[in-house]
Design a protein around this motif. Structure first.
Motif, PDB file in Angstrom:
ATOM      1  N   ALA A  33       0.840  -1.199   0.000  1.00 11.87           N
ATOM      2  CA  ALA A  33       0.000   0.000   0.000  1.00 11.87           C
ATOM      3  C   ALA A  33       0.879   1.255   0.000  1.00 11.87           C
ATOM      4  O   ALA A  33       1.982   1.243   0.548  1.00 11.87           O
ATOM      5  N   PRO A  34       0.394   2.345  -0.610  1.00 11.60           N
ATOM      6  CA  PRO A  34       1.157   3.601  -0.568  1.00 11.60           C
ATOM      7  C   PRO A  34       1.524   4.017   0.856  1.00 11.60           C
ATOM      8  O   PRO A  34       2.600   4.573   1.082  1.00 11.60           O
ATOM      9  N   ARG A  35       0.630   3.700   1.811  1.00  6.09           N
ATOM     10  CA  ARG A  35       0.911   4.092   3.195  1.00  6.09           C
ATOM     11  C   ARG A  35       2.161   3.393   3.725  1.00  6.09           C
ATOM     12  O   ARG A  35       2.934   3.986   4.481  1.00  6.09           O
ATOM     13  N   ASP A  36       2.364   2.144   3.320  1.00  4.13           N
ATOM     14  CA  ASP A  36       3.551   1.428   3.775  1.00  4.13           C
ATOM     15  C   ASP A  36       4.827   2.046   3.200  1.00  4.13           C
ATOM     16  O   ASP A  36       5.856   2.107   3.879  1.00  4.13           O
ATOM     17  N   MET A  37       4.750   2.521   1.967  1.00  2.39           N
ATOM     18  CA  MET A  37       5.900   3.206   1.367  1.00  2.39           C
ATOM     19  C   MET A  37       6.204   4.503   2.123  1.00  2.39           C
ATOM     20  O   MET A  37       7.364   4.837   2.361  1.00  2.39           O
ATOM     21  N   GLU A  38       5.142   5.216   2.502  1.00  5.05           N
ATOM     22  CA  GLU A  38       5.314   6.472   3.231  1.00  5.05           C
ATOM     23  C   GLU A  38       5.927   6.236   4.612  1.00  5.05           C
ATOM     24  O   GLU A  38       6.828   6.967   5.035  1.00  5.05           O
ATOM     25  N   VAL A  39       5.436   5.221   5.314  1.00  2.80           N
ATOM     26  CA  VAL A  39       5.955   4.930   6.651  1.00  2.80           C
ATOM     27  C   VAL A  39       7.403   4.446   6.561  1.00  2.80           C
ATOM     28  O   VAL A  39       8.243   4.807   7.389  1.00  2.80           O
ATOM     29  N   ALA A  40       7.701   3.631   5.558  1.00  2.00           N
ATOM     30  CA  ALA A  40       9.076   3.169   5.375  1.00  2.00           C
ATOM     31  C   ALA A  40      10.012   4.359   5.188  1.00  2.00           C
ATOM     32  O   ALA A  40      11.097   4.416   5.781  1.00  2.00           O
ATOM     33  N   TYR A  45      13.707   3.724   5.759  1.00  2.00           N
ATOM     34  CA  TYR A  45      13.861   2.478   5.021  1.00  2.00           C
ATOM     35  C   TYR A  45      13.398   2.687   3.586  1.00  2.00           C
ATOM     36  O   TYR A  45      12.687   3.644   3.276  1.00  2.00           O
ATOM     37  N   VAL A  46      13.780   1.769   2.711  1.00  2.00           N
ATOM     38  CA  VAL A  46      13.186   1.658   1.381  1.00  2.00           C
ATOM     39  C   VAL A  46      12.650   0.235   1.244  1.00  2.00           C
ATOM     40  O   VAL A  46      13.164  -0.694   1.867  1.00  2.00           O
ATOM     41  N   VAL A  62      14.508 -20.334   2.407  1.00  2.00           N
ATOM     42  CA  VAL A  62      14.465 -19.576   1.158  1.00  2.00           C
ATOM     43  C   VAL A  62      13.132 -18.842   1.068  1.00  2.00           C
ATOM     44  O   VAL A  62      12.074 -19.435   1.288  1.00  2.00           O
ATOM     45  N   SER A  63      13.191 -17.555   0.749  1.00  2.00           N
ATOM     46  CA  SER A  63      11.961 -16.768   0.656  1.00  2.00           C
ATOM     47  C   SER A  63      12.135 -15.643  -0.348  1.00  2.00           C
ATOM     48  O   SER A  63      13.260 -15.254  -0.689  1.00  2.00           O
ATOM     49  N   VAL A  64      10.998 -15.117  -0.814  1.00  2.00           N
ATOM     50  CA  VAL A  64      10.970 -13.948  -1.693  1.00  2.00           C
ATOM     51  C   VAL A  64       9.828 -13.059  -1.236  1.00  2.00           C
ATOM     52  O   VAL A  64       8.719 -13.539  -0.990  1.00  2.00           O
ATOM     53  N   GLY A  65      10.077 -11.775  -1.098  1.00  2.00           N
ATOM     54  CA  GLY A  65       9.005 -10.874  -0.705  1.00  2.00           C
ATOM     55  C   GLY A  65       9.504  -9.461  -0.505  1.00  2.00           C
ATOM     56  O   GLY A  65      10.716  -9.202  -0.530  1.00  2.00           O
ATOM     57  N   PRO A  66       8.595  -8.517  -0.306  1.00  2.00           N
ATOM     58  CA  PRO A  66       8.991  -7.145   0.002  1.00  2.00           C
ATOM     59  C   PRO A  66       9.739  -7.098   1.334  1.00  2.00           C
ATOM     60  O   PRO A  66       9.328  -7.734   2.312  1.00  2.00           O
ATOM     61  N   VAL A  67      10.829  -6.369   1.350  1.00  5.81           N
ATOM     62  CA  VAL A  67      11.673  -6.253   2.545  1.00  5.81           C
ATOM     63  C   VAL A  67      11.993  -4.784   2.759  1.00  5.81           C
ATOM     64  O   VAL A  67      12.233  -4.046   1.802  1.00  5.81           O
ATOM     65  N   LEU A  68      11.989  -4.352   4.019  1.00  6.36           N
ATOM     66  CA  LEU A  68      12.417  -2.994   4.350  1.00  6.36           C
ATOM     67  C   LEU A  68      13.918  -2.995   4.582  1.00  6.36           C
ATOM     68  O   LEU A  68      14.426  -3.691   5.469  1.00  6.36           O
ATOM     69  N   LEU A  69      14.630  -2.224   3.738  1.00  6.21           N
ATOM     70  CA  LEU A  69      16.082  -2.101   3.840  1.00  6.21           C
ATOM     71  C   LEU A  69      16.446  -0.706   4.321  1.00  6.21           C
ATOM     72  O   LEU A  69      15.864   0.276   3.847  1.00  6.21           O
ATOM     73  N   PRO A  70      17.399  -0.583   5.242  1.00  6.42           N
ATOM     74  CA  PRO A  70      17.849   0.765   5.609  1.00  6.42           C
ATOM     75  C   PRO A  70      18.466   1.466   4.404  1.00  6.42           C
ATOM     76  O   PRO A  70      19.047   0.822   3.527  1.00  6.42           O
ATOM     77  N   LYS A  71      18.313   2.764   4.347  1.00  6.04           N
ATOM     78  CA  LYS A  71      18.737   3.513   3.169  1.00  6.04           C
ATOM     79  C   LYS A  71      20.233   3.399   2.893  1.00  6.04           C
ATOM     80  O   LYS A  71      20.671   3.589   1.753  1.00  6.04           O
ATOM     81  N   TYR A  72      21.028   3.070   3.906  1.00  2.00           N
ATOM     82  CA  TYR A  72      22.462   2.961   3.694  1.00  2.00           C
ATOM     83  C   TYR A  72      22.874   1.567   3.208  1.00  2.00           C
ATOM     84  O   TYR A  72      24.041   1.335   2.885  1.00  2.00           O
ATOM     85  N   HIS A  73      21.928   0.615   3.142  1.00  2.00           N
ATOM     86  CA  HIS A  73      22.271  -0.732   2.694  1.00  2.00           C
ATOM     87  C   HIS A  73      22.613  -0.703   1.203  1.00  2.00           C
ATOM     88  O   HIS A  73      21.957   0.003   0.426  1.00  2.00           O
ATOM     89  N   PRO A  74      23.633  -1.454   0.754  1.00  2.00           N
ATOM     90  CA  PRO A  74      24.005  -1.423  -0.667  1.00  2.00           C
ATOM     91  C   PRO A  74      22.855  -1.747  -1.614  1.00  2.00           C
ATOM     92  O   PRO A  74      22.774  -1.179  -2.706  1.00  2.00           O
ATOM     93  N   MET A  75      21.950  -2.633  -1.218  1.00  2.00           N
ATOM     94  CA  MET A  75      20.849  -3.001  -2.114  1.00  2.00           C
ATOM     95  C   MET A  75      19.751  -1.956  -2.167  1.00  2.00           C
ATOM     96  O   MET A  75      18.880  -2.021  -3.042  1.00  2.00           O
ATOM     97  N   ALA A  76      19.772  -0.997  -1.244  1.00  2.00           N
ATOM     98  CA  ALA A  76      18.731   0.036  -1.246  1.00  2.00           C
ATOM     99  C   ALA A  76      18.809   0.914  -2.488  1.00  2.00           C
ATOM    100  O   ALA A  76      17.823   1.527  -2.886  1.00  2.00           O
ATOM    101  N   GLY A  77      19.982   0.981  -3.113  1.00  2.00           N
ATOM    102  CA  GLY A  77      20.164   1.821  -4.281  1.00  2.00           C
ATOM    103  C   GLY A  77      19.997   1.092  -5.604  1.00  2.00           C
ATOM    104  O   GLY A  77      20.318   1.653  -6.656  1.00  2.00           O
ATOM    105  N   VAL A 225      12.225  -6.961   7.950  1.00  2.00           N
ATOM    106  CA  VAL A 225      13.080  -5.773   8.059  1.00  2.00           C
ATOM    107  C   VAL A 225      14.526  -6.235   8.188  1.00  2.00           C
ATOM    108  O   VAL A 225      14.844  -7.085   9.012  1.00  2.00           O
ATOM    109  N   VAL A 226      15.408  -5.691   7.338  1.00  2.00           N
ATOM    110  CA  VAL A 226      16.823  -6.019   7.375  1.00  2.00           C
ATOM    111  C   VAL A 226      17.575  -4.861   8.003  1.00  2.00           C
ATOM    112  O   VAL A 226      17.347  -3.696   7.662  1.00  2.00           O
ATOM    113  N   GLU A 227      18.468  -5.175   8.920  1.00  2.00           N
ATOM    114  CA  GLU A 227      19.335  -4.162   9.515  1.00  2.00           C
ATOM    115  C   GLU A 227      20.773  -4.494   9.144  1.00  2.00           C
ATOM    116  O   GLU A 227      21.149  -5.663   9.028  1.00  2.00           O
TER     117      GLU A 227
END
Length: 228
Positions: A33-40, A45-46, A62-77, A225-227
């Protein structure tokens, strides 16, 4: 589904375990949902679609799904048509392989590379060999041994005692809260966003199953959520 198939291949390469596609816990991005993007964004997070394969004590999750990554994580970009594979190794530490995953020239490059490989293997007489001989018995990691932080968005009745009930449910399952956001949704309901401390998948599922039995609470979203 495409990412899940890639995780089956990568799990075979990395850990020598043959995981069936049906055994990959797969969630797509359509339910975000857009709200989840806003809260992230608010929590720094992204949200990215991430496939994960992790080996632990001779078993694999093994899994696949939406994950919250901190903005400084290499995969966030990693954006647009680009893909990345992020590897944590015992000796090499953290490494990332990054590049285009779609487009005329990147796709053509991969196809030509495969054709050259087939031609070379035909010349050497090695066609038909397994692409990877590394093999172990396949064992799924128990939910009791899968640990992560989690993001959840819950809509609940905005009245005395409801939030207390929510905290009791999670406390009884052994799940603690790292971050809590609460805001009114209308005159009668409120939205509560929580980010848990690191907890087991089994503990989280126990808490969620109890939340879903409460008529005054509705689970709207749950993401890993990944830290770090």
């Amino acid at each position: 589904i495409d990412a899940a198939r890639k995780m089956v291949i990568l799990t075979r390469l990395a850990f020598g375990m043959n995981v069936d596609l049906a055994d990959v816990d797969t969630v797509g991005i359509r339910g975000i949902a857009p709200r989840d993007m806003e809260v992230a964004e608010q929590l720094k997070y992204v949200v990215k679609l991430v496939g994960t394969a992790e080996e632990k004590n001779g078993s694999v999750a093994v899994s696949v799904g939406p994950v919250l990554l901190p903005k400084y994580h290499p995969m966030a970009g990693v954006n647009n048509e680009n893909n990345a594979v992020f590897v944590t190794g015992a000796a090499a530490g953290e490494t990332m392989y990054y590049g285009p995953g779609a487009g005329e020239l990147p796709t053509a490059t991969s196809v030509v590379s495969d054709i050259i490989t087939v031609a070379k293997n035909s010349k050497l007489g090695t066609n038909g060999n397994a692409f990877n001989s590394y093999q172990h018995d396949t064992k799924q990691t128990s939910p009791d041994d899968i640990f992560s932080k989690y993001y959840m968005r819950i809509v609940m009745d905005d009245k005395t005692g409801t939030f207390l009930k929510l905290t009791q449910i999670f406390a009884e399952a052994g799940v603690g809260f790292d971050k809590i956001l609460q805001e009114p949704l209308d005159d009668y309901t409120a939205t509560v966003v929580v980010v848990t401390h690191v907890t087991s998948k089994a503990q989280l599922e126990q808490a969620i199953s109890r939340v879903e039995l409460e008529p005054q609470m509705q689970m709207q979203a749950k993401y890993q959520v990944v830290e770090g």
